[in-house]
Design a protein around this motif. Structure first.
Motif, PDB file in Angstrom:
ATOM      1  N   ARG A  40       4.854  30.489   2.962  1.00  0.00           N
ATOM      2  CA  ARG A  40       4.737  29.085   2.573  1.00  0.00           C
ATOM      3  C   ARG A  40       3.676  28.910   1.493  1.00  0.00           C
ATOM      4  O   ARG A  40       3.862  28.145   0.551  1.00  0.00           O
ATOM      5  CB  ARG A  40       4.386  28.210   3.775  1.00  0.00           C
ATOM      6  N   ALA A  41       2.565  29.603   1.618  1.00  0.00           N
ATOM      7  CA  ALA A  41       1.511  29.503   0.604  1.00  0.00           C
ATOM      8  C   ALA A  41       2.006  30.028  -0.740  1.00  0.00           C
ATOM      9  O   ALA A  41       1.730  29.434  -1.787  1.00  0.00           O
ATOM     10  CB  ALA A  41       0.265  30.262   1.052  1.00  0.00           C
ATOM     11  N   TYR A  42       2.757  31.126  -0.721  1.00  0.00           N
ATOM     12  CA  TYR A  42       3.257  31.671  -1.978  1.00  0.00           C
ATOM     13  C   TYR A  42       4.284  30.734  -2.610  1.00  0.00           C
ATOM     14  O   TYR A  42       4.297  30.550  -3.831  1.00  0.00           O
ATOM     15  CB  TYR A  42       3.841  33.063  -1.780  1.00  0.00           C
ATOM     16  N   GLU A  43       5.125  30.127  -1.787  1.00  0.00           N
ATOM     17  CA  GLU A  43       6.078  29.167  -2.340  1.00  0.00           C
ATOM     18  C   GLU A  43       5.334  27.997  -2.987  1.00  0.00           C
ATOM     19  O   GLU A  43       5.693  27.557  -4.089  1.00  0.00           O
ATOM     20  CB  GLU A  43       7.025  28.657  -1.264  1.00  0.00           C
ATOM     21  N   LEU A  44       4.298  27.504  -2.333  1.00  0.00           N
ATOM     22  CA  LEU A  44       3.492  26.440  -2.933  1.00  0.00           C
ATOM     23  C   LEU A  44       2.879  26.894  -4.255  1.00  0.00           C
ATOM     24  O   LEU A  44       2.853  26.136  -5.226  1.00  0.00           O
ATOM     25  CB  LEU A  44       2.384  26.006  -1.962  1.00  0.00           C
ATOM     26  N   ALA A  64       8.394  17.673  -3.434  1.00  0.00           N
ATOM     27  CA  ALA A  64       9.710  17.816  -2.795  1.00  0.00           C
ATOM     28  C   ALA A  64       9.622  18.750  -1.597  1.00  0.00           C
ATOM     29  O   ALA A  64      10.255  18.506  -0.564  1.00  0.00           O
ATOM     30  CB  ALA A  64      10.733  18.326  -3.804  1.00  0.00           C
ATOM     31  N   LEU A  65       8.845  19.808  -1.712  1.00  0.00           N
ATOM     32  CA  LEU A  65       8.684  20.730  -0.593  1.00  0.00           C
ATOM     33  C   LEU A  65       7.969  20.055   0.559  1.00  0.00           C
ATOM     34  O   LEU A  65       8.364  20.201   1.713  1.00  0.00           O
ATOM     35  CB  LEU A  65       7.924  21.988  -1.027  1.00  0.00           C
ATOM     36  N   ARG A  66       6.926  19.296   0.266  1.00  0.00           N
ATOM     37  CA  ARG A  66       6.211  18.554   1.322  1.00  0.00           C
ATOM     38  C   ARG A  66       7.159  17.616   2.067  1.00  0.00           C
ATOM     39  O   ARG A  66       7.094  17.487   3.289  1.00  0.00           O
ATOM     40  CB  ARG A  66       5.074  17.736   0.726  1.00  0.00           C
ATOM     41  N   ALA A  67       8.021  16.934   1.322  1.00  0.00           N
ATOM     42  CA  ALA A  67       8.956  15.985   1.940  1.00  0.00           C
ATOM     43  C   ALA A  67      10.011  16.700   2.784  1.00  0.00           C
ATOM     44  O   ALA A  67      10.393  16.210   3.841  1.00  0.00           O
ATOM     45  CB  ALA A  67       9.632  15.143   0.857  1.00  0.00           C
ATOM     46  N   ALA A  68      10.453  17.853   2.324  1.00  0.00           N
ATOM     47  CA  ALA A  68      11.515  18.576   3.019  1.00  0.00           C
ATOM     48  C   ALA A  68      11.010  19.418   4.182  1.00  0.00           C
ATOM     49  O   ALA A  68      11.742  19.667   5.134  1.00  0.00           O
ATOM     50  CB  ALA A  68      12.260  19.472   2.027  1.00  0.00           C
ATOM     51  N   ASP A  69       9.767  19.862   4.099  1.00  0.00           N
ATOM     52  CA  ASP A  69       9.250  20.806   5.092  1.00  0.00           C
ATOM     53  C   ASP A  69       7.830  20.437   5.494  1.00  0.00           C
ATOM     54  O   ASP A  69       6.878  20.805   4.825  1.00  0.00           O
ATOM     55  CB  ASP A  69       9.292  22.213   4.506  1.00  0.00           C
ATOM     56  N   PRO A  70       7.691  19.719   6.601  1.00  0.00           N
ATOM     57  CA  PRO A  70       6.351  19.281   6.997  1.00  0.00           C
ATOM     58  C   PRO A  70       5.397  20.424   7.346  1.00  0.00           C
ATOM     59  O   PRO A  70       4.195  20.222   7.397  1.00  0.00           O
ATOM     60  CB  PRO A  70       6.607  18.396   8.225  1.00  0.00           C
ATOM     61  N   SER A  71       5.911  21.632   7.522  1.00  0.00           N
ATOM     62  CA  SER A  71       5.023  22.750   7.860  1.00  0.00           C
ATOM     63  C   SER A  71       4.109  23.134   6.704  1.00  0.00           C
ATOM     64  O   SER A  71       3.097  23.788   6.913  1.00  0.00           O
ATOM     65  CB  SER A  71       5.829  23.977   8.303  1.00  0.00           C
ATOM     66  N   VAL A  72       4.438  22.738   5.475  1.00  0.00           N
ATOM     67  CA  VAL A  72       3.581  23.082   4.334  1.00  0.00           C
ATOM     68  C   VAL A  72       2.509  22.039   4.053  1.00  0.00           C
ATOM     69  O   VAL A  72       1.598  22.293   3.285  1.00  0.00           O
ATOM     70  CB  VAL A  72       4.391  23.325   3.034  1.00  0.00           C
ATOM     71  N   THR A 117       2.560  26.422 -10.120  1.00  0.00           N
ATOM     72  CA  THR A 117       2.411  27.089 -11.413  1.00  0.00           C
ATOM     73  C   THR A 117       3.683  27.016 -12.249  1.00  0.00           C
ATOM     74  O   THR A 117       3.837  27.736 -13.230  1.00  0.00           O
ATOM     75  CB  THR A 117       1.980  28.561 -11.225  1.00  0.00           C
ATOM     76  N   GLY A 118       4.605  26.134 -11.847  1.00  0.00           N
ATOM     77  CA  GLY A 118       5.806  25.885 -12.641  1.00  0.00           C
ATOM     78  C   GLY A 118       6.839  26.989 -12.588  1.00  0.00           C
ATOM     79  O   GLY A 118       7.611  27.154 -13.528  1.00  0.00           O
ATOM     80  N   ARG A 119       6.864  27.749 -11.511  1.00  0.00           N
ATOM     81  CA  ARG A 119       7.824  28.845 -11.413  1.00  0.00           C
ATOM     82  C   ARG A 119       8.853  28.619 -10.309  1.00  0.00           C
ATOM     83  O   ARG A 119       9.202  29.524  -9.576  1.00  0.00           O
ATOM     84  CB  ARG A 119       7.086  30.159 -11.197  1.00  0.00           C
ATOM     85  N   ALA A 120       9.334  27.393 -10.212  1.00  0.00           N
ATOM     86  CA  ALA A 120      10.373  27.084  -9.236  1.00  0.00           C
ATOM     87  C   ALA A 120      11.647  27.836  -9.600  1.00  0.00           C
ATOM     88  O   ALA A 120      11.880  28.180 -10.753  1.00  0.00           O
ATOM     89  CB  ALA A 120      10.642  25.581  -9.219  1.00  0.00           C
ATOM     90  N   SER A 121      12.440  28.108  -8.601  1.00  0.00           N
ATOM     91  CA  SER A 121      13.710  28.788  -8.826  1.00  0.00           C
ATOM     92  C   SER A 121      14.739  28.216  -7.867  1.00  0.00           C
ATOM     93  O   SER A 121      14.455  27.289  -7.109  1.00  0.00           O
ATOM     94  CB  SER A 121      13.561  30.295  -8.583  1.00  0.00           C
ATOM     95  N   SER A 122      15.930  28.794  -7.869  1.00  0.00           N
ATOM     96  CA  SER A 122      16.962  28.334  -6.945  1.00  0.00           C
ATOM     97  C   SER A 122      16.591  28.643  -5.493  1.00  0.00           C
ATOM     98  O   SER A 122      17.198  28.123  -4.573  1.00  0.00           O
ATOM     99  CB  SER A 122      18.305  28.983  -7.295  1.00  0.00           C
ATOM    100  N   MET A 123      15.571  29.484  -5.294  1.00  0.00           N
ATOM    101  CA  MET A 123      15.139  29.845  -3.949  1.00  0.00           C
ATOM    102  C   MET A 123      13.996  28.953  -3.444  1.00  0.00           C
ATOM    103  O   MET A 123      13.561  29.092  -2.310  1.00  0.00           O
ATOM    104  CB  MET A 123      14.668  31.310  -3.918  1.00  0.00           C
ATOM    105  N   THR A 124      13.490  28.042  -4.280  1.00  0.00           N
ATOM    106  CA  THR A 124      12.382  27.172  -3.895  1.00  0.00           C
ATOM    107  C   THR A 124      12.797  25.712  -4.047  1.00  0.00           C
ATOM    108  O   THR A 124      13.851  25.405  -4.588  1.00  0.00           O
ATOM    109  CB  THR A 124      11.144  27.417  -4.781  1.00  0.00           C
TER     110      THR A 124
END
Length: 69
Positions: A20-24, A42-50, A29-36
């Motif tokens: 989770r930390a690495y995904e954040l 958006a990640l905070r909204a979708a996954d409260p664990s982060v 750092t602007g390196r989103a992909s189809s896997m993130t």
């Protein structure tokens, strides 16, 4: 967060915290992909664990930067 004990135990494992930390870090750092997610918000909204992790982005980014990731 409203998580069952088993979900909380799972999300608290070192492997999941690291992932989770690495995904954040990738998102911040602007390196989103189809896997993130698209971005940190958006990640905070979708996954409260982060949410707890995302409060310390300077430390997360510094850690992964020192690793060269």
């Amino acid at each position: 967060m409203d998580l069952t004990d088993s979900r909380l135990t799972y999300w608290s494992t070192p492997t999941e915290v690291f992932a989770r930390a690495y995904e954040l870090h990738l998102l911040s750092t602007g390196r989103a992909s189809s896997m993130t997610s698209a971005d940190v918000d958006a990640l905070r909204a979708a996954d409260p664990s982060v949410v707890p992790l995302s409060g310390d982005m300077n430390a997360i980014d510094g850690y992964f930067d020192r690793l060269g990731l």
